[in-house]
Write a protein that holds these residues in place. Structure first.
Motif: not given
Ligand SMILES: [Mg+2]
Ligand SMILES: Nc1nc2c(ncn2[C@@H]2O[C@H](COP(=O)(O)OP(=O)(O)OP(=O)(O)O)[C@@H](O)[C@H]2O)c(=O)[nH]1
Length: 658
Positions: A68-70, A85-87, A92-94, A211-213
């Protein structure tokens, strides 16, 4: 066809800026032409707010590590020349992370501590509580600083099992979902509950919200995300991994978040990511393509969507290709096709909706200003008639005429009581509307729902309990609709009477139609039932969960009620403003008539001179009317910014969930 999402959005932004510019221009023209009365001003204000606050939200939803983040990096942030965005592998995404821009706030990253989960408040409520958010300043021109700040969304804390349970990350009922304890018996929980990045990035400035989840299948996702935040997105991108195919947990996330009844207009895009893992140097290119195609087909079948809705990409290679300006790799990543679909489907629909609303607003504005011109026109011709009657008459007749106008003026002022009465009845009925849709009444309704949901054996009755609550909520809207109907009838009657007595041109504005809000309540109800239906109903036994669910519901219903109240208020204001405008015009008209007569009394040639003046004034009004038509047409008849040929329309259709 291959305009990227970014280009599409730029065009959309250009259209909005252009519109705002023309609206400003129209406003100053109206002011200069003395046409900016309260009713017209109200319309202008609405239009401006509509354009300014219109947002487009895209949500990225998937199991953890699907990319997602990538994908967000590749589509939106490649211009920074690095990952923003960290990927990384694993979780990763908390926390849910919203990226947008609100010029009312300084650029920065705001983080809501996870401990706020212990307090009985919805996320919507917390948004208004500035002081509890931790603010991280960012330098928007420095990609390093931005990426470093964004690392925060991956932060975790280690807490005892009890704490984790209290925060909602430990379940005794579903031990298989619980995180693994470390040697000291502690478990990992996100440090933050929600993150908001406020940044003047060109797309975000134009109203895009991303929106990144976090990977959602995990225990600990808040119901508010599912039943409130994601359903409000205009497009939801669901991501699968070509390396994993559709797993059981992918499927359960799909069912929970993406399959929503009653939301046919929403865009859902399925992305089969990481196709580069199928790029195998030993296979011929044709074989690889066939394999990608097969994966897409199988995924589509498993999810029950048409094959065209599944778009294969490699987010990672797409990002790399954009950074290294490698056109061949970009093509191979197939990112451009996804961007085009996203742009055309999402923005096309959004823009059409905005255009329709704006067009209706412009038509109303034009009618309001035209009414003013008509009133003035009629006043002038009456005056002309009155003065023509004085030709060759002696001083006594002229004196008599003056006395008559003054008497008319006095009578007019006396009839004000009817208007005052109308006003007070209107205000009283509006207060009733506020009482029905206001937050006190809503609290009571939701309190009843919460206690019903807590009752043992609720499992079989959820539908009924929700049904009862929503019937009550829908009834509130219907009750309000009945009240507005009553006010409307009264407006019609009083306006008709005033028109007859004073030659006004009052016309009651169209009564607000609350059916859309009733339908929106239906969608909210469906999303809750759906959410509970996919295995969450057992969680109702936990008080905490139940409260959260009802709070999330409260935020959404409150928004609907507030929008309905705003609509009612707008209508009521518009009626009042019209009345004010006509009263003001009429008072001006009395003054002018008396002035005319006075001048004629004083000078011999005054009458002909005054008639010539009136005639010139009439011509002026005619010219203003034409100009008004021209300027307002300019605001409605612009070409759509996104090309909308048959091909695009087809893409748009395929993006729609039937
Ligand atoms: Mg992520
Ligand atoms: N080979 C390959 N790896 C990818 C691709 N996209 C993402 N990845 C990798 O997959 C891992 C997970 O990517 P993320 O973007 O962090 O995934 P996510 O869905 O945001 O995961 P969470 O934040 O944990 O929910 C990272 O190591 C990425 O580099 C891709 O297209 N190809």
């Amino acid at each position: 066809m291959s305009t990227s999402f970014n280009q599409q959005f730029d065009q959309h932004g250009a259209w909005r800026r252009n519109f705002a510019h023309r609206l400003k221009w129209l406003t100053s023209w109206l002011r200069e032409s003395d046409l900016l009365d309260a009713a017209v001003g109200e319309r202008l204000h609405e239009l401006e707010a509509q354009m300014r606050t219109s947002r487009v939200m895209v949500a990225f939803v998937a199991e953890f590590s699907r990319g997602k983040s990538e994908l967000i990096n590749a589509i939106f942030f490649a211009g920074y020349g690095r990952r923003i965005m960290p990927a990384s592998a694993g979780r990763t995404t908390m926390c849910p992370t919203e990226l947008g821009y609100d010029p009312a706030f300084l650029p920065g990253l705001r983080l809501l501590p996870i401990a706020t989960r212990l307090e009985a408040r919805s996320l919507t409520w917390w948004r208004g509580e500035q002081e509890r958010w931790v603010e991280v300043a960012i330098d928007v021109d420095d990609a390093e600083s931005l990426a470093t700040a964004m690392q925060k969304v991956a932060e975790v804390d280690w807490v005892s099992v009890d704490e984790a349970r209290a925060l909602g990350f430990w379940s005794d009922e579903h031990p298989q979902d619980n995180p693994v304890c470390d040697a000291q018996g502690r478990v990992e929980v996100p440090r933050w509950r929600h993150a908001l990045l406020n940044m003047p990035h060109p797309l975000l400035e134009q109203g895009l919200v991303i929106l990144d989840t976090p990977g959602l299948n995990a225990i600990g996702a808040e119901p508010e995300l599912t039943v409130s935040l994601i359903p409000q997105a205009h497009a939801v991108v669901f991501i699968l991994g070509a390396d994993t195919g559709v797993t059981r947990s992918d499927l359960s996330i799909w069912r929970e978040h993406l399959v929503t009844e009653g939301d046919p207009g929403e865009t859902r895009i399925v992305v089969l990511n990481k196709i580069d893992t199928l790029w195998d140097t030993l296979s011929a290119p044709g074989q690889i393509d066939a394999q990608i195609e097969r994966q897409c087909r199988i995924s589509a079948e498993t999810l029950g969507v048409p094959r065209e809705r599944v778009m294969p990409v490699s987010a990672q290679k797409g990002l790399q290709a954009k950074i290294e300006r490698d056109a061949a790799l970009l093509q191979a990543s197939r990112l451009p096709a996804l961007e085009a679909a996203l742009g055309e489907g999402l923005l096309g629909r959004r823009e059409t909706m905005l255009r329709l609303a704006v067009d209706a607003g412009i038509v109303a504005l034009r009618a309001e200003a035209a009414r003013l011109l008509q009133v003035r026109q009629r006043d002038l011709s009456e005056q002309a008639l009155e003065l023509q009657g004085l030709r060759g008459k002696n001083g006594a007749v002229i004196r008599h005429m003056r006395a008559r106008i003054e008497q008319e003026q006095a009578e007019f002022e006396a009839s004000n009581t009817r208007i005052l009465a109308l006003r007070s009845v209107q205000a009283k009925l509006l207060r009733e509307v506020y009482a029905v849709l206001g937050s006190t009444a809503l609290k009571a309704d939701l309190g009843r729902l919460a206690s019903a949901l807590r009752r043992p054996g609720i499992k079989l009755n959820v539908r009924k309990v929700y049904g009862a609550t929503f019937d009550a909520l829908r009834n509130n809207l219907r009750e309000v609709q009945a009240t507005t109907g009553e006010i409307q009838a009264m407006l019609h009657a009083t306006f008709r009477q005033l028109n007859a007595e004073h030659g006004f041109a009052l016309q009651a504005p169209a009564e607000p139609d609350l059916n859309d809000f009733v339908a929106e309540l239906g969608r909210i109800e469906q999303s809750h039932l759906h959410y509970l239906g996919v295995g969450n109903v057992l969680k109702l036994a936990q008080h905490d969960f139940c409260d959260k669910l009802v709070r999330a519901l409260g935020s959404r219903v409150r928004a609907v009620n507030e929008a309905a109240m705003a609509e009612v208020e707008r209508w009521s204001k518009s009626a009042g403003a019209q009345l004010d405008a006509q009263l003001k015009e009429r008072r001006r008209n009395f003054v002018r008539r008396i002035e005319s007569v006075e001048r004629i009394q004083q000078a011999a040639g005054g009458l002909e001179e005054r008639l010539a003046e009136i005639h010139a004034h009439e011509e002026q009004l005619k010219a203003l009317h034409e100009r008004l038509q021209e300027l307002t047409t300019l605001l409605t008849s612009q070409e759509p910014s996104a090309a909308s040929g048959p091909a695009e329309a087809a893409v748009r259709d395929t993006l729609r969930v039937a």
